[in-house]
Write an enzyme that holds these catalytic residues in place. Structure first.
Site, PDB file in Angstrom:
ATOM      1  CB  SER A   7      -0.903   0.024   1.234  1.00 22.10           C
ATOM      2  OG  SER A   7      -1.556   1.275   1.342  1.00 22.10           O
ATOM      3  CG  HIS A  30      -4.141  -1.371  -1.654  1.00 21.36           C
ATOM      4  ND1 HIS A  30      -5.242  -2.111  -2.045  1.00 21.36           N
ATOM      5  CD2 HIS A  30      -4.580  -0.548  -0.669  1.00 21.36           C
ATOM      6  CE1 HIS A  30      -6.288  -1.754  -1.317  1.00 21.36           C
ATOM      7  NE2 HIS A  30      -5.915  -0.809  -0.474  1.00 21.36           N
ATOM      8  CG  ASP A  32      -5.396   2.730   0.837  1.00 22.57           C
ATOM      9  OD1 ASP A  32      -6.344   1.937   0.687  1.00 22.57           O
ATOM     10  OD2 ASP A  32      -4.331   2.417   1.406  1.00 22.57           O
ATOM     11  CG  MET A  34      -8.579   7.392   2.310  1.00 25.09           C
ATOM     12  SD  MET A  34      -7.749   7.436   3.922  1.00 25.09           S
ATOM     13  CE  MET A  34      -6.700   5.983   3.795  1.00 25.09           C
ATOM     14  CG  HIS A  63      -9.471   0.483  -0.678  1.00 26.61           C
ATOM     15  ND1 HIS A  63      -8.970   0.154   0.555  1.00 26.61           N
ATOM     16  CD2 HIS A  63     -10.838   0.450  -0.547  1.00 26.61           C
ATOM     17  CE1 HIS A  63      -9.970  -0.061   1.389  1.00 26.61           C
ATOM     18  NE2 HIS A  63     -11.103   0.122   0.746  1.00 26.61           N
ATOM     19  CG  MET A  65     -11.501   3.412   1.641  1.00 27.10           C
ATOM     20  SD  MET A  65     -10.232   3.339   2.927  1.00 27.10           S
ATOM     21  CE  MET A  65      -8.773   3.607   1.921  1.00 27.10           C
ATOM     22  CG  MET A 134     -12.218  -2.790   4.675  1.00 20.88           C
ATOM     23  SD  MET A 134     -10.657  -2.369   3.862  1.00 20.88           S
ATOM     24  CE  MET A 134      -9.868  -1.332   5.117  1.00 20.88           C
ATOM     25  CG  PHE A 140      -6.766   7.097  10.129  1.00 25.13           C
ATOM     26  CD1 PHE A 140      -6.072   8.288   9.989  1.00 25.13           C
ATOM     27  CD2 PHE A 140      -8.132   7.142  10.394  1.00 25.13           C
ATOM     28  CE1 PHE A 140      -6.717   9.512  10.123  1.00 25.13           C
ATOM     29  CE2 PHE A 140      -8.782   8.361  10.535  1.00 25.13           C
ATOM     30  CZ  PHE A 140      -8.080   9.545  10.397  1.00 25.13           C
ATOM     31  CG  ASP A 172      -6.588  -2.601   3.125  1.00 27.17           C
ATOM     32  OD1 ASP A 172      -5.567  -2.408   3.806  1.00 27.17           O
ATOM     33  OD2 ASP A 172      -7.095  -1.732   2.393  1.00 27.17           O
ATOM     34  N   GLY A 174      -3.496  -4.006   8.927  1.00 25.21           N
ATOM     35  CA  GLY A 174      -2.717  -4.668   9.959  1.00 25.21           C
ATOM     36  C   GLY A 174      -1.991  -5.918   9.512  1.00 25.21           C
ATOM     37  N   GLY A 194       1.147  -2.287   4.251  1.00 27.06           N
ATOM     38  CA  GLY A 194       1.694  -0.938   4.133  1.00 27.06           C
ATOM     39  C   GLY A 194       3.017  -0.781   4.843  1.00 27.06           C
ATOM     40  CB  SER A 195       3.830   0.187   8.327  1.00 25.07           C
ATOM     41  OG  SER A 195       2.982  -0.743   8.982  1.00 25.07           O
TER      42      SER A 195
END
Length: 225
Positions: A7, A30, A32, A34, A63, A65, A134, A140, A172, A174, A194-195
């Site tokens: 992400s 990915h 995002d 928003m 994605h 959102m 999700m 976030f 998606d 964690g 992501g992280s």
């Protein structure tokens, strides 16, 4: 098949192109989107999407959102999106929206929040290339994985198998080295991280490690896939 989807929400925005080039072995990227309305945060728009598309040939998983996602489908297709994943909570007719995506020449996916049940949508899964479960509340990055959503994954996996569908199950939120195995065991195919990728010293190596962990779990005893 296992798909690892870094992400770019977790990338370094000042060096976005360079970060994208650090994950050449990723199966897709990915992105995002928003709007500050459907979710309480703002992120990328079509211009950033177009810029990312200009530095990579990788598949862009959008994605969305956002409220009234259908209004923006053509914009994100023109910007380079390859699959549009919108929230069932944000549209009145998710099947019509999926067909609109196909008319634009791209894949269709729907995402579902942690608190939204999957059962009302099972009969329409055949209309979609992907269902994104999700595992955090959307809006976030960096949130803690919610293992209880894996019940929805298993319900989806059973339905897809029973109907002999090709629909991919994504997850998606964690996802990292400590959570990807349980998601893979439940039947997930595509993992947004992501992280865990862009926060690593070597993002490319992080992608490979996530893939290895998911493949081991998906092929192990008791696996749902």
């Amino acid at each position: 098949m296992i798909y690892i989807a870094p992400s770019i929400l977790a990338a370094d925005y000042a060096n976005l192109g360079a970060d994208v080039r650090k994950v050449p072995s990723a199966d897709l990227l990915h992105v995002d989107i928003m709007d500050g309305h459907f979710v309480p945060n703002l992120s990328f728009g079509p211009d950033v999407t177009k810029a990312v598309n200009g530095v990579t040939d990788q598949f862009l998983d959008m994605h969305l959102m956002i409220e009234e996602p259908e209004r923006w489908f053509s914009t994100y297709v023109e910007a380079g999106g390859d699959r549009l994943v919108f929230h069932v909570e944000a549209t009145r007719d998710h099947v019509a929206a999926a067909r609109q995506c196909r008319e634009l020449g791209v894949q269709a996916g729907f995402a579902i929040k942690p608190g939204t049940p999957i059962e009302p949508y099972l009969d329409s899964v055949s209309e979609f290339d992907q269902v994104m479960v999700m595992s955090v509340e959307p809006g976030f990055g960096g949130q803690k994985f919610m293992p209880e959503v894996l019940r929805k994954v298993m319900t989806l996996r059973d339905h897809i198998a029973a109907e002999c569908l090709d629909t991919i199950i994504g997850i998606d939120g964690g996802i990292g080295n400590t959570t990807i195995a349980q998601a893979a065991e439940a039947g997930v195919d595509a993992f947004v991280a992501g992280s865990a990728v862009f926060g690593a010293d070597d993002p490319a190596q992080a992608v490979e490690r996530l893939r290895e962990l998911a493949q081991e779990a998906a092929s192990g005893p008791g696996s749902a896939s």
